[in-house]
Design a protein around this motif. Structure first.
Motif, PDB file in Angstrom:
ATOM      1  N   GLY A   1      26.961  18.601  -4.062  1.00 37.12           N
ATOM      2  CA  GLY A   1      25.733  18.505  -4.830  1.00 37.12           C
ATOM      3  C   GLY A   1      25.114  19.878  -4.926  1.00 37.12           C
ATOM      4  N   TRP A   2      24.200  20.035  -5.843  1.00 40.50           N
ATOM      5  CA  TRP A   2      23.517  21.318  -5.991  1.00 40.50           C
ATOM      6  C   TRP A   2      22.059  21.076  -6.339  1.00 40.50           C
ATOM      7  N   PHE A   3      21.196  21.674  -5.530  1.00 42.37           N
ATOM      8  CA  PHE A   3      19.768  21.698  -5.796  1.00 42.37           C
ATOM      9  C   PHE A   3      19.465  23.149  -6.134  1.00 42.37           C
ATOM     10  N   PRO A   4      19.010  23.452  -7.318  1.00 39.03           N
ATOM     11  CA  PRO A   4      18.975  24.848  -7.767  1.00 39.03           C
ATOM     12  C   PRO A   4      18.074  25.735  -6.917  1.00 39.03           C
ATOM     13  N   ASP A   5      18.511  26.972  -6.740  1.00 41.43           N
ATOM     14  CA  ASP A   5      17.674  27.979  -6.106  1.00 41.43           C
ATOM     15  C   ASP A   5      16.482  28.300  -7.004  1.00 41.43           C
TER      16      ASP A   5
ATOM     17  N   ASP B   1       0.820  -1.210   0.000  1.00 40.91           N
ATOM     18  CA  ASP B   1       0.000   0.000   0.000  1.00 40.91           C
ATOM     19  C   ASP B   1       0.856   1.263   0.000  1.00 40.91           C
ATOM     20  N   VAL B   2       1.970   1.216  -0.730  1.00 39.10           N
ATOM     21  CA  VAL B   2       2.846   2.370  -0.871  1.00 39.10           C
ATOM     22  C   VAL B   2       2.956   2.743  -2.342  1.00 39.10           C
ATOM     23  N   ASN B   3       2.844   4.028  -2.628  1.00 36.64           N
ATOM     24  CA  ASN B   3       2.951   4.536  -3.988  1.00 36.64           C
ATOM     25  C   ASN B   3       4.275   5.288  -4.155  1.00 36.64           C
ATOM     26  N   LEU B   4       4.982   4.994  -5.211  1.00 32.46           N
ATOM     27  CA  LEU B   4       6.250   5.665  -5.496  1.00 32.46           C
ATOM     28  C   LEU B   4       6.061   6.624  -6.657  1.00 32.46           C
ATOM     29  N   VAL B   5       6.466   7.868  -6.460  1.00 33.05           N
ATOM     30  CA  VAL B   5       6.408   8.878  -7.512  1.00 33.05           C
ATOM     31  C   VAL B   5       7.824   9.165  -7.978  1.00 33.05           C
ATOM     32  N   GLU B   6       8.040   9.025  -9.278  1.00 34.96           N
ATOM     33  CA  GLU B   6       9.331   9.363  -9.887  1.00 34.96           C
ATOM     34  C   GLU B   6       9.144  10.594 -10.744  1.00 34.96           C
ATOM     35  N   MET B   7      10.082  11.544 -10.646  1.00 38.75           N
ATOM     36  CA  MET B   7       9.966  12.772 -11.420  1.00 38.75           C
ATOM     37  C   MET B   7      11.339  13.207 -11.919  1.00 38.75           C
ATOM     38  N   PRO B   8      11.367  13.985 -12.995  1.00 32.15           N
ATOM     39  CA  PRO B   8      12.652  14.507 -13.461  1.00 32.15           C
ATOM     40  C   PRO B   8      13.316  15.319 -12.363  1.00 32.15           C
ATOM     41  N   GLY B   9      14.629  15.285 -12.328  1.00 30.73           N
ATOM     42  CA  GLY B   9      15.346  15.997 -11.283  1.00 30.73           C
ATOM     43  C   GLY B   9      16.317  17.018 -11.842  1.00 30.73           C
TER      44      GLY B   9
ATOM     45  N   GLU C   1       2.537  13.466  -5.935  1.00 28.25           N
ATOM     46  CA  GLU C   1       3.174  13.856  -7.203  1.00 28.25           C
ATOM     47  C   GLU C   1       3.600  15.318  -7.210  1.00 28.25           C
ATOM     48  N   TYR C   2       3.081  16.114  -6.253  1.00 27.18           N
ATOM     49  CA  TYR C   2       3.458  17.522  -6.164  1.00 27.18           C
ATOM     50  C   TYR C   2       4.188  17.850  -4.865  1.00 27.18           C
ATOM     51  N   ALA C   3       4.406  16.840  -4.020  1.00 27.06           N
ATOM     52  CA  ALA C   3       5.007  17.096  -2.708  1.00 27.06           C
ATOM     53  C   ALA C   3       6.463  17.519  -2.807  1.00 27.06           C
ATOM     54  N   MET C   4       7.131  17.143  -3.891  1.00 27.98           N
ATOM     55  CA  MET C   4       8.507  17.565  -4.110  1.00 27.98           C
ATOM     56  C   MET C   4       8.683  17.836  -5.590  1.00 27.98           C
ATOM     57  N   ASN C   5       9.295  18.950  -5.919  1.00 28.29           N
ATOM     58  CA  ASN C   5       9.478  19.246  -7.335  1.00 28.29           C
ATOM     59  C   ASN C   5      10.866  18.828  -7.811  1.00 28.29           C
ATOM     60  N   SER C   6      11.182  19.127  -9.053  1.00 29.63           N
ATOM     61  CA  SER C   6      12.439  18.673  -9.642  1.00 29.63           C
ATOM     62  C   SER C   6      13.663  19.305  -8.999  1.00 29.63           C
ATOM     63  N   SER C   7      13.471  20.411  -8.270  1.00 28.50           N
ATOM     64  CA  SER C   7      14.573  21.060  -7.555  1.00 28.50           C
ATOM     65  C   SER C   7      14.697  20.576  -6.125  1.00 28.50           C
ATOM     66  N   SER C   8      13.937  19.527  -5.762  1.00 34.18           N
ATOM     67  CA  SER C   8      13.906  18.968  -4.410  1.00 34.18           C
ATOM     68  C   SER C   8      13.276  19.913  -3.395  1.00 34.18           C
ATOM     69  N   THR C   9      12.415  20.806  -3.864  1.00 28.73           N
ATOM     70  CA  THR C   9      11.671  21.685  -2.977  1.00 28.73           C
ATOM     71  C   THR C   9      10.459  20.947  -2.436  1.00 28.73           C
ATOM     72  N   LEU C  10      10.358  20.854  -1.103  1.00 34.31           N
ATOM     73  CA  LEU C  10       9.185  20.260  -0.476  1.00 34.31           C
ATOM     74  C   LEU C  10       8.021  21.235  -0.543  1.00 34.31           C
ATOM     75  N   GLN C  11       6.869  20.732  -0.979  1.00 36.45           N
ATOM     76  CA  GLN C  11       5.651  21.535  -1.056  1.00 36.45           C
ATOM     77  C   GLN C  11       4.592  20.832  -0.210  1.00 36.45           C
ATOM     78  N   LEU C  12       4.770  20.936   1.092  1.00 33.14           N
ATOM     79  CA  LEU C  12       3.946  20.178   2.034  1.00 33.14           C
ATOM     80  C   LEU C  12       2.481  20.563   1.957  1.00 33.14           C
ATOM     81  N   TRP C  13       2.215  21.771   1.481  1.00 27.90           N
ATOM     82  CA  TRP C  13       0.825  22.223   1.361  1.00 27.90           C
ATOM     83  C   TRP C  13       0.028  21.418   0.333  1.00 27.90           C
ATOM     84  N   GLU C  14       0.698  20.646  -0.513  1.00 25.39           N
ATOM     85  CA  GLU C  14       0.013  19.845  -1.525  1.00 25.39           C
ATOM     86  C   GLU C  14      -0.532  18.526  -0.973  1.00 25.39           C
ATOM     87  N   LEU C  15      -0.072  18.108   0.212  1.00 29.56           N
ATOM     88  CA  LEU C  15      -0.458  16.810   0.759  1.00 29.56           C
ATOM     89  C   LEU C  15      -1.816  16.872   1.447  1.00 29.56           C
ATOM     90  N   SER C  16      -2.577  15.788   1.319  1.00 33.64           N
ATOM     91  CA  SER C  16      -3.861  15.692   2.013  1.00 33.64           C
ATOM     92  C   SER C  16      -4.200  14.225   2.210  1.00 33.64           C
TER      93      SER C  16
END
Length: 534
Positions: A429-433, A277-285, A514-529
């Motif tokens: 490493g670098w996660f873009p600003d 019962d776990v879903n894995l989301v893969e996205m471009p980085g 699918e929106y909780a983290m973007n390609s820059s590794s920014t957490l968007q916790l407001w998207e979770l429900s």
């Protein structure tokens, strides 16, 4: 039910679901209805870094991911992607043809979480403060094109720039430009500890053990007024010592979401397992890894030594042995998906060749084997870093031209040592600003660069970077950006290694992964429900 692996397209908003299987059990964890998110990011306050969450100091992906939930910025990237749009601002725009004057009008009735009004004077205070403190993290350099900040009334802010900077709207979306209350932050010094006060979508309560933040509880800010629409009331961000303990917590149901950084083995298991019962989301980085050099250090001061390393390193073999399909070879500091990318290192060095490396060293009169130590951080970029550096060591030593050792250190010590020039060769490493080629070049090559690198090329700093920033159409900046990358491949102050993908794992019943983290590794916790999402 079967686990679904969602592959997030590079085109924002398009999802291509692919059915796969998964493991995992339990019913999800948390305190009450709080959504619990796991991370291996560590947050430490020490004598060297007493203010890890002050916007005027913080400059790593983990601390920024806390600040983005709590401190509001004038601009924001919608769901973390694309051109920035107004957030605390109602409107922002360049008001001249030369991209040197940028004006913003604040939303009406903005308030800090305390209930105090947010005014243009607070914006000016926050920006001026970061520039005045000039913390040794060098995050203030993102705002270095600002000459003066002018206010008109309580709602208008005008930025007068020293030089044209078409990337300035992006910079106003970063936490260093976050708006803070002068009542809570001293103008002349950093705010020690883990307290944060802002006007963002959440307030934050820090649970601290010793000198470490182990859990951050985000509660919806009732005074928040901005573009973001939180889909939950409470999120807990729990810091784990390693990927294994984070994965065990997900399996037991103690956490609902697993974010950065999972191990390659965990990702492969989640991709290939059956049932659960776990879903894995893969996205471009847009995450990159590279080797940096203290170009003043005797062991690597000769350009030929650095060029020979660039000629020997086999990126494809490195990725195959360590990361598999989770990364791709990178031949520039600028990722392949960013406008202005050039395969500068491949164009110059082509395929790995010991013979060509030997020729470079012989012509420069370098005695072999060259003795070096490669330094890496043990706890910041994921559990595979040690294996990655072992493979690099093996590749260089197999040439017979190098005698390489490796040495790891925890991030809080590692980062300070690197900035002080104590490492001749080091992994970063670098996660873009923000997703623009400028942000993969200027932070490492301009004056006051974040690496503390002594490397200085006058053509890059005085001509090509300013030229590229004058172009609002980033395609028009390609010639300048390519020129920078070609010089880097020739001088080798860094060696780009790879570009990685991003992954989030969520338990059934949690939506928005699918929106909780973007390609820059920014957490968007407001998207979770919780429940069924759209």
């Amino acid at each position: 039910m079967n686990r679904k692996t969602l592959v997030l397209s590079a085109i924002a908003g398009l999802l291509t679901p692919a059915l796969a299987a998964c493991g995992g059990s339990g019913s999800g964890g948390g305190s009450g209805d709080a959504i619990v998110v796991g991370t291996t990011d560590r947050f430490t306050a020490s004598s060297d870094t007493p203010a890890p969450l002050d916007p005027a100091y913080a400059y790593d992906v983990g601390s920024w991911n806390i600040l983005r939930q709590t401190v509001q910025t004038l601009m924001v990237q919608p769901r973390g992607e694309g051109e920035p749009v107004p957030e605390a601002a109602e409107s922002c725009a360049f008001t001249d043809t030369g991209n040197e004057r940028y004006a913003c009008k604040l939303r009406s009735d903005l308030k800090f979480s305390s209930g105090d009004p947010v005014t243009a004077a607070d914006v000016k205070f926050s920006i001026d403060r970061a520039l005045a403190i000039k913390s040794d993290s060098e995050v203030w350099a993102l705002l270095s094109t600002i000459d003066t900040v002018e206010t008109r009334g309580d709602n208008e802010v005008i930025f007068h720039l020293k030089t044209a900077d078409a990337t300035f709207p992006f910079k106003l979306s970063t936490p260093v430009a976050g708006i803070v209350n002068p009542k809570d932050y001293d103008k002349k010094k950093l705010r020690d500890g883990f307290d944060i006060d802002g006007s963002g979508p959440y307030t934050m309560h820090a649970e601290v053990k010793g000198n470490e933040l182990v859990k951050a509880t985000f509660t919806k800010n009732p005074h928040y007024d901005g573009l973001l629409k939180p889909k939950n009331d409470t999120v807990e961000l729990e810091s784990f010592k390693d990927a294994d303990s984070m994965g065990a917590a997900l399996d037991k149901g103690d956490i609902d979401v697993m974010t950065r950084t999972m191990s390659p083995e965990q990702i492969r298991r989640l991709q290939n397992a059956n049932g659960g019962d776990v879903n894995l989301v893969e996205m471009p980085g847009l995450e990159i890894r590279f080797l940096g050099f203290n170009t003043d250090a005797p062991s690597v001061k000769s350009k030929a030594v650095r060029q020979a390393m660039a000629q020997i390193i086999d990126r494809a073999a490195l990725i195959s042995k360590v990361y598999g399909t989770q990364a791709e070879p990178l031949y520039s500091l600028v990722p392949a998906s960013i406008t202005g990318h050039a395969n500068a290192f491949f164009n110059r060095y082509s395929e790995p060749s010991t013979a060509k490396a030997r020729t470079l060293l012989t012509k420069a009169g370098i005695t072999t084997p060259v003795k070096l130590t490669l330094h890496y951080t043990t706890d910041h970029y994921g559990p595979a870093t040690a294996k990655e550096f072992e493979v690099l060591r093996q590749q260089l030593n197999a040439s017979g031209l190098f005698d390489v050792g490796i040495e790891g250190a925890p991030w809080d010590k590692y980062r300070k040592a690197e900035q002080k020039g104590q490492y001749d060769v080091y992994g970063m490493g670098w996660f873009p600003d923000f997703p623009d080629a400028d942000n993969y070049l200027a932070p490492f090559l301009d004056a006051d660069n974040t690496l503390g690198s002594p490397y200085a090329n006058s053509t890059i700093r005085n001509t090509l970077i300013p030229q590229s920033r004058r172009e609002a159409d980033r395609l028009s900046a390609t010639k300048s950006l390519t020129g920078i990358q070609d010089i880097v491949a020739k001088d080798v102050p860094v060696i780009p290694l790879w570009q990685g993908k991003q992954y989030v794992a969520t338990r059934d019943g949690v939506t928005g992964g699918e929106y909780a983290m973007n390609s820059s590794s920014t957490l968007q916790l407001w998207e979770l429900s919780r429940g069924v999402g759209s």
